[in-house]
Write an enzyme that holds these catalytic residues in place. Structure first.
Site, PDB file in Angstrom:
ATOM      1  NE  ARG A 170      66.267  33.081  54.601  1.00 20.92           N
ATOM      2  CZ  ARG A 170      66.965  32.324  53.943  1.00 20.92           C
ATOM      3  NH1 ARG A 170      66.163  31.360  53.068  1.00 20.92           N
ATOM      4  NH2 ARG A 170      68.142  32.291  53.968  1.00 20.92           N
ATOM      5  CG  ASP A 174      62.351  28.250  53.508  1.00 25.19           C
ATOM      6  OD1 ASP A 174      62.837  28.916  52.629  1.00 25.19           O
ATOM      7  OD2 ASP A 174      62.582  27.109  53.657  1.00 25.19           O
ATOM      8  NE  ARG A 225      67.246  26.710  49.444  1.00 27.19           N
ATOM      9  CZ  ARG A 225      66.605  27.814  49.180  1.00 27.19           C
ATOM     10  NH1 ARG A 225      65.815  27.802  48.098  1.00 27.19           N
ATOM     11  NH2 ARG A 225      66.423  28.572  49.769  1.00 27.19           N
ATOM     12  CG  HIS A 236      64.824  24.864  52.198  1.00 24.79           C
ATOM     13  ND1 HIS A 236      64.482  26.320  52.642  1.00 24.79           N
ATOM     14  CD2 HIS A 236      66.311  24.824  51.977  1.00 24.79           C
ATOM     15  CE1 HIS A 236      65.658  26.944  52.568  1.00 24.79           C
ATOM     16  NE2 HIS A 236      66.666  26.069  52.385  1.00 24.79           N
TER      17      HIS A 236
END
Length: 223
Positions: free
Chosen positions: A149, A146, A86, A173
């Site tokens: 998840r 997250d 990212r 993140h």
């Protein structure tokens, strides 16, 4: 009345518009993208299904059409490619953001800006600086995904409904995120006590495997 504008009509932007329509939380949704043809296709698709939902005006719009929005959701920018982190997107997406954030802020000075684009924590801060908005009106989606998840993976591991998992992924993140294991529970039972009660293996190695799977989930999806 609630006007919500979405900047970026890719997978996340289009899905966000669909979710808003289903939830009935907006009376008007504006969808904008640098590729207006793509955005038009998404708008038409949403309009065709709108008769099954609460009344909502859905339209393709320019930046100027977002004026006086209550909420602006920003999903625009380049997405990760296989092998990229990212953080590799910082410079590219900052250059995109600086071209439209000040305009959005001027057109909707009382709005809330919700940043979803990656790297979300850095871009949320950049949006805060570029917009001049107070910090309580610039929000990044952070580690919400997250955490979802984590709950899903733990639900699968313990063979329970993931909605019964109480806990959070904290930090960035991204690759430096971490699970707050000491605060994690199944219902109101600490995860270690739950595993002992039902004779399920649980140790540091298990924690590390699950945390790694959560962190790497995006790479798996992209691949």
């Amino acid at each position: 009345m609630s006007k919500i504008s979405i900047i970026g009509a890719g997978s996340i932007g289009a899905t966000t518009a669909f979710a808003l329509l289903q939830k009935g939380v907006a009376t008007e949704i504006i969808l904008n993208d640098i590729n207006q043809e793509k955005a038009l296709g998404e708008v038409l698709d949403l309009i065709h299904g709108s008769s099954l939902c609460k009344p909502c005006k859905i339209s393709l719009g320019t930046l100027e059409d977002t004026a006086n929005s209550d909420i602006i959701i920003i999903t625009a920018g380049l997405a990760q490619k296989p092998g990229e982190t990212r953080l590799d997107l910082v410079d590219k997406n900052y250059n995109i953001f600086k071209n439209f954030i000040p305009t959005l802020a001027n057109l909707s000075p009382n709005s809330i800006l919700l940043v979803v684009s990656n790297p979300v924590d850095i871009l949320a801060y950049m949006t805060y600086k570029l917009s001049g908005f107070p910090k309580n009106r610039v929000i990044g989606s952070g580690t919400v995904l997250d955490t979802a998840r984590l709950r899903s993976l733990l639900g699968k591991y313990f063979e329970i409904d993931g909605r019964n998992v109480e806990g959070y992924v904290l930090g960035e993140h991204g690759d430096s995120e971490f699970v707050a294991w000491s605060e994690l529970s199944i219902g109101n039972i600490p995860v270690k006590s739950f595993s002992e009660q039902f004779n399920i293996e649980w140790d540091k190695e298990t924690e590390n495997v699950i945390a790694t799977d959560v962190k790497n989930a995006a790479y798996e999806v992209i691949n």
